[in-house]
Design a protein around this motif. Sequence first.
Motif, mmCIF file in Angstrom:
data_model
loop_
_atom_site.group_PDB
_atom_site.id
_atom_site.type_symbol
_atom_site.label_atom_id
_atom_site.label_comp_id
_atom_site.label_asym_id
_atom_site.label_seq_id
_atom_site.Cartn_x
_atom_site.Cartn_y
_atom_site.Cartn_z
ATOM 1 N N LEU A 75 8.725 -7.200 11.706
ATOM 2 C CA LEU A 75 7.696 -6.923 10.703
ATOM 3 C C LEU A 75 6.873 -8.160 10.396
ATOM 4 O O LEU A 75 6.007 -8.126 9.538
ATOM 5 C CB LEU A 75 8.332 -6.396 9.413
ATOM 6 C CG LEU A 75 9.083 -5.072 9.523
ATOM 7 C CD1 LEU A 75 9.469 -4.584 8.137
ATOM 8 C CD2 LEU A 75 8.244 -4.016 10.230
ATOM 9 N N VAL A 76 7.155 -9.257 11.049
ATOM 10 C CA VAL A 76 6.306 -10.430 10.864
ATOM 11 C C VAL A 76 5.593 -10.735 12.170
ATOM 12 O O VAL A 76 5.873 -10.142 13.202
ATOM 13 C CB VAL A 76 7.088 -11.673 10.401
ATOM 14 C CG1 VAL A 76 7.656 -11.450 9.020
ATOM 15 C CG2 VAL A 76 8.153 -12.029 11.398
ATOM 16 N N ARG A 79 15.513 -15.294 8.063
ATOM 17 C CA ARG A 79 14.556 -14.748 7.116
ATOM 18 C C ARG A 79 13.407 -14.020 7.814
ATOM 19 O O ARG A 79 12.371 -13.784 7.197
ATOM 20 C CB ARG A 79 13.972 -15.870 6.245
ATOM 21 C CG ARG A 79 14.979 -16.584 5.369
ATOM 22 C CD ARG A 79 15.325 -15.832 4.102
ATOM 23 N NE ARG A 79 14.214 -15.664 3.208
ATOM 24 C CZ ARG A 79 14.247 -15.927 1.900
ATOM 25 N NH1 ARG A 79 15.341 -16.378 1.331
ATOM 26 N NH2 ARG A 79 13.200 -15.712 1.148
ATOM 27 N N LEU A 112 11.554 -10.809 8.947
ATOM 28 C CA LEU A 112 11.638 -9.391 8.612
ATOM 29 C C LEU A 112 11.676 -8.540 9.867
ATOM 30 O O LEU A 112 10.948 -8.780 10.826
ATOM 31 C CB LEU A 112 10.426 -8.978 7.782
ATOM 32 C CG LEU A 112 10.348 -9.542 6.381
ATOM 33 C CD1 LEU A 112 9.098 -9.014 5.687
ATOM 34 C CD2 LEU A 112 11.583 -9.162 5.598
ATOM 35 N N PHE A 125 -3.292 -6.293 -6.413
ATOM 36 C CA PHE A 125 -4.251 -6.349 -5.302
ATOM 37 C C PHE A 125 -3.503 -6.291 -3.976
ATOM 38 O O PHE A 125 -2.834 -7.261 -3.592
ATOM 39 C CB PHE A 125 -5.073 -7.639 -5.373
ATOM 40 C CG PHE A 125 -6.064 -7.652 -6.506
ATOM 41 C CD1 PHE A 125 -7.282 -6.994 -6.385
ATOM 42 C CD2 PHE A 125 -5.786 -8.309 -7.692
ATOM 43 C CE1 PHE A 125 -8.202 -7.001 -7.426
ATOM 44 C CE2 PHE A 125 -6.701 -8.324 -8.739
ATOM 45 C CZ PHE A 125 -7.910 -7.667 -8.605
ATOM 46 N N PHE A 126 -3.624 -5.167 -3.296
ATOM 47 C CA PHE A 126 -3.030 -5.051 -1.966
ATOM 48 C C PHE A 126 -4.069 -5.076 -0.860
ATOM 49 O O PHE A 126 -3.734 -5.279 0.301
ATOM 50 C CB PHE A 126 -2.154 -3.800 -1.853
ATOM 51 C CG PHE A 126 -0.702 -4.126 -1.942
ATOM 52 C CD1 PHE A 126 -0.043 -4.713 -0.875
ATOM 53 C CD2 PHE A 126 0.002 -3.897 -3.101
ATOM 54 C CE1 PHE A 126 1.285 -5.057 -0.956
ATOM 55 C CE2 PHE A 126 1.331 -4.241 -3.205
ATOM 56 C CZ PHE A 126 1.983 -4.819 -2.125
ATOM 57 N N LEU A 142 -1.882 -9.485 -9.940
ATOM 58 C CA LEU A 142 -0.832 -9.739 -8.951
ATOM 59 C C LEU A 142 -1.378 -9.735 -7.538
ATOM 60 O O LEU A 142 -2.161 -8.849 -7.166
ATOM 61 C CB LEU A 142 0.238 -8.647 -9.035
ATOM 62 C CG LEU A 142 1.206 -8.686 -10.206
ATOM 63 C CD1 LEU A 142 2.029 -7.399 -10.220
ATOM 64 C CD2 LEU A 142 2.123 -9.893 -10.099
ATOM 65 N N ILE A 143 -0.961 -10.728 -6.754
ATOM 66 C CA ILE A 143 -1.200 -10.717 -5.322
ATOM 67 C C ILE A 143 -0.128 -9.829 -4.705
ATOM 68 O O ILE A 143 1.064 -10.099 -4.865
ATOM 69 C CB ILE A 143 -1.099 -12.134 -4.731
ATOM 70 C CG1 ILE A 143 -2.165 -13.046 -5.345
ATOM 71 C CG2 ILE A 143 -1.201 -12.101 -3.207
ATOM 72 C CD1 ILE A 143 -2.028 -14.514 -4.945
ATOM 73 N N GLY A 144 -0.529 -8.751 -4.056
ATOM 74 C CA GLY A 144 0.445 -7.849 -3.465
ATOM 75 C C GLY A 144 1.272 -8.577 -2.428
ATOM 76 O O GLY A 144 0.736 -9.168 -1.496
ATOM 77 N N ASN A 145 2.572 -8.556 -2.603
ATOM 78 C CA ASN A 145 3.476 -9.209 -1.656
ATOM 79 C C ASN A 145 3.911 -8.161 -0.642
ATOM 80 O O ASN A 145 4.478 -7.127 -1.011
ATOM 81 C CB ASN A 145 4.678 -9.766 -2.417
ATOM 82 C CG ASN A 145 5.581 -10.622 -1.553
ATOM 83 O OD1 ASN A 145 5.620 -10.459 -0.329
ATOM 84 N ND2 ASN A 145 6.291 -11.541 -2.166
ATOM 85 N N GLY A 146 3.603 -8.430 0.637
ATOM 86 C CA GLY A 146 3.925 -7.456 1.680
ATOM 87 C C GLY A 146 5.420 -7.249 1.845
ATOM 88 O O GLY A 146 5.840 -6.312 2.522
ATOM 89 N N TYR A 147 6.224 -8.111 1.231
ATOM 90 C CA TYR A 147 7.665 -7.957 1.371
ATOM 91 C C TYR A 147 8.335 -7.644 0.042
ATOM 92 O O TYR A 147 8.255 -8.398 -0.917
ATOM 93 C CB TYR A 147 8.299 -9.217 1.963
ATOM 94 C CG TYR A 147 9.809 -9.123 1.980
ATOM 95 C CD1 TYR A 147 10.434 -8.053 2.635
ATOM 96 C CD2 TYR A 147 10.604 -10.046 1.341
ATOM 97 C CE1 TYR A 147 11.815 -7.930 2.634
ATOM 98 C CE2 TYR A 147 11.984 -9.937 1.345
ATOM 99 C CZ TYR A 147 12.585 -8.872 1.989
ATOM 100 O OH TYR A 147 13.945 -8.751 1.993
ATOM 101 N N PRO A 188 12.284 -6.212 -0.870
ATOM 102 C CA PRO A 188 13.523 -5.836 -0.170
ATOM 103 C C PRO A 188 13.664 -4.316 -0.059
ATOM 104 O O PRO A 188 13.479 -3.589 -1.036
ATOM 105 C CB PRO A 188 14.608 -6.454 -1.061
ATOM 106 C CG PRO A 188 13.944 -7.635 -1.709
ATOM 107 C CD PRO A 188 12.521 -7.195 -1.935
#
Lengths: 349, 349
Positions: free
Chosen positions: B117-118, B151, B153, B289-290, B313-318, B320
């Motif tokens: 995923l990265v 780490r 993904l 914000f995504f 908020l900066i949308g975090n693509g990760y 869990p």
Amino acid sequence: MTGSPDPFGTHRSLDPPRALPQTAWRLDANPRALENEIAVSVRALNIDSASFRQLRETERATGETVEQQVLRIVGERGKMHNPATGSGGIFLGDVREVGPAHPAARELRPGDRIASLVSLSLTPLSIDRIHAVFAASERVELEGTAILFERTLWARMPGDFPEEVALSAFDVAGAPATVRRRAGIGETVVVIGAGKAGLLCLAAARDAVGAAGRVLAIDPSEAASGRARGLGYADEVFTLDAREPITVRDAVHRATGGRLADLVVNAVNAPGTETASVLAARDEGTVLFFGMATSFQAAALGAEGLAHPGTLLIGNGYVPGHAEMALDLLRRHPRLRAAFTALSGVPTP
Amino acid sequence: MTGSPDPFGTHRSLDPPRALPQTAWRLDANPRALENEIAVSVRALNIDSASFRQLRETERATGETVEQQVLRIVGERGKMHNPATGSGGIFLGDVREVGPAHPAARELRPGDRIASLVSLSLTPLSIDRIHAVFAASERVELEGTAILFERTLWARMPGDFPEEVALSAFDVAGAPATVRRRAGIGETVVVIGAGKAGLLCLAAARDAVGAAGRVLAIDPSEAASGRARGLGYADEVFTLDAREPITVRDAVHRATGGRLADLVVNAVNAPGTETASVLAARDEGTVLFFGMATSFQAAALGAEGLAHPGTLLIGNGYVPGHAEMALDLLRRHPRLRAAFTALSGVPTP
């Protein structure tokens, strides 16, 4: 939303009508305050640096003086919104008239000295006469009228600070106010960047985490990190370049016994420090980006690429009460005030 | 942090040593997994669009085929990190070896089919042979070995979804997972943008706010807003352009009786929608914000200029578990699954 004038000022937008004032090409700068507006007798404009530089270049290229250009732009647009740079600046002035429906109607009186905290690019302005242009301080002294909308930020100029120091404090006030909200007793806060915003954040962080908490500071400059060390808010100050994420992570890792930070505050003016900021925070931590060189994409993709689930915040320059809170911080911390004053410089007309 | 290999993979960086793998020019792509790594038998690379386009242009200009370029780049850099575009892509493959200290050691077995995923730009890769290059799907089928760090993904490929649908779901999975975390029972959520991410966010928002809450959707396209309307998650769907902040604010204002939104989710791919997103949120609300076209500066200065104290908020693509959560959402919502599948397209070799 019909009937009364709009809190954001869209009723003053002429071209296109009903646009947000910053977007509009031209505003109605009629100097009378409507029911929810404030009219201010303007004394001076502090022109944005990029704008002032462009005005001076035009002066050299065409012979039209900065004064003539300001009069022309404000005459055409109803605001000092430089069409070449898109930027504005702020103004200083004395309250003349407060509309009865403005939220500050009971708080502000005619004659109160205030500064606008938002850009001239969205502030209706009419000019009666220009007295002087000061190139070194990018300042235009004049007589005129500006209009503040219901939601336009302003701050009362304090009597006990030089004007430049107060304006510098207002400029970065959102950062320490947010740190105070986000940091809790006993937590660990890392502040990256020890400029004006960074120093206020260090003091706010120490206030917030208390003696049981930990405050760490990082700045690549020996002078800035020495200054931060001298103030005594930080338990440790690292002279490190935040464009080197692994170096920063290792330092924070060691200093926290592997726990990393609950809150990381990015107050850096240089690009490329997003990854270090993310890596200094623990997985459940928060990264607060106040540096205006932050890249949304670098922060978002950086966190994802590192599988870091932290909360990433865009620093909001507005927190209710932030201007007064920043001045209060300076008043309570004389050594911080001295350092901050030195960094703010003195106007040189 | 000394002794055992680094969770972020800096121990594989050769040039410069100890850099983050994305920053490094060259990685050590030795195909044996260290104690906290996974070695994967790679079946295919899905090359990033910008990268694939550039490889094709080079092929036309120089005659060096895409296949030859991929072999050359991976040979030189130890990763499929296109030096011209800086971008990578993802891979699909079967687990070959799981290091005993890797967190997935008990969860993954040799033979399990997974996707990274990265980005390939930080993934050590060695190639034994290339079988085929499919231009339409920007896909390279090959035999080789990729290394996943502690780490890095990854996600297990599900048996009950076409590969393209699963990869599309993984791509946007951070957005619905964050909506589910941030939205509460009875709240009002506005989702701007009704593409793949937006549709998943609408379903996640409805799950989170319950019947007592309100969900609103906004998209400028008739087709997209019609699709959102048909799914039934939103109480109201507006066909509006989010580059017009006042129009958006007025619509949300009316639909919420002036309360505005507790949570605004920006899932738009076009620039210029930051201000509308801020204005749709109430003062105590949150804007997430995504959209990758988000400008940090426009969001921060927009909120300040409007005196809006909301959380940005900066949308975090990760998040869990986000990949499994996105698939679960599709499994539980057959109509959503149908719409999402249609938007994901089908691979055309």
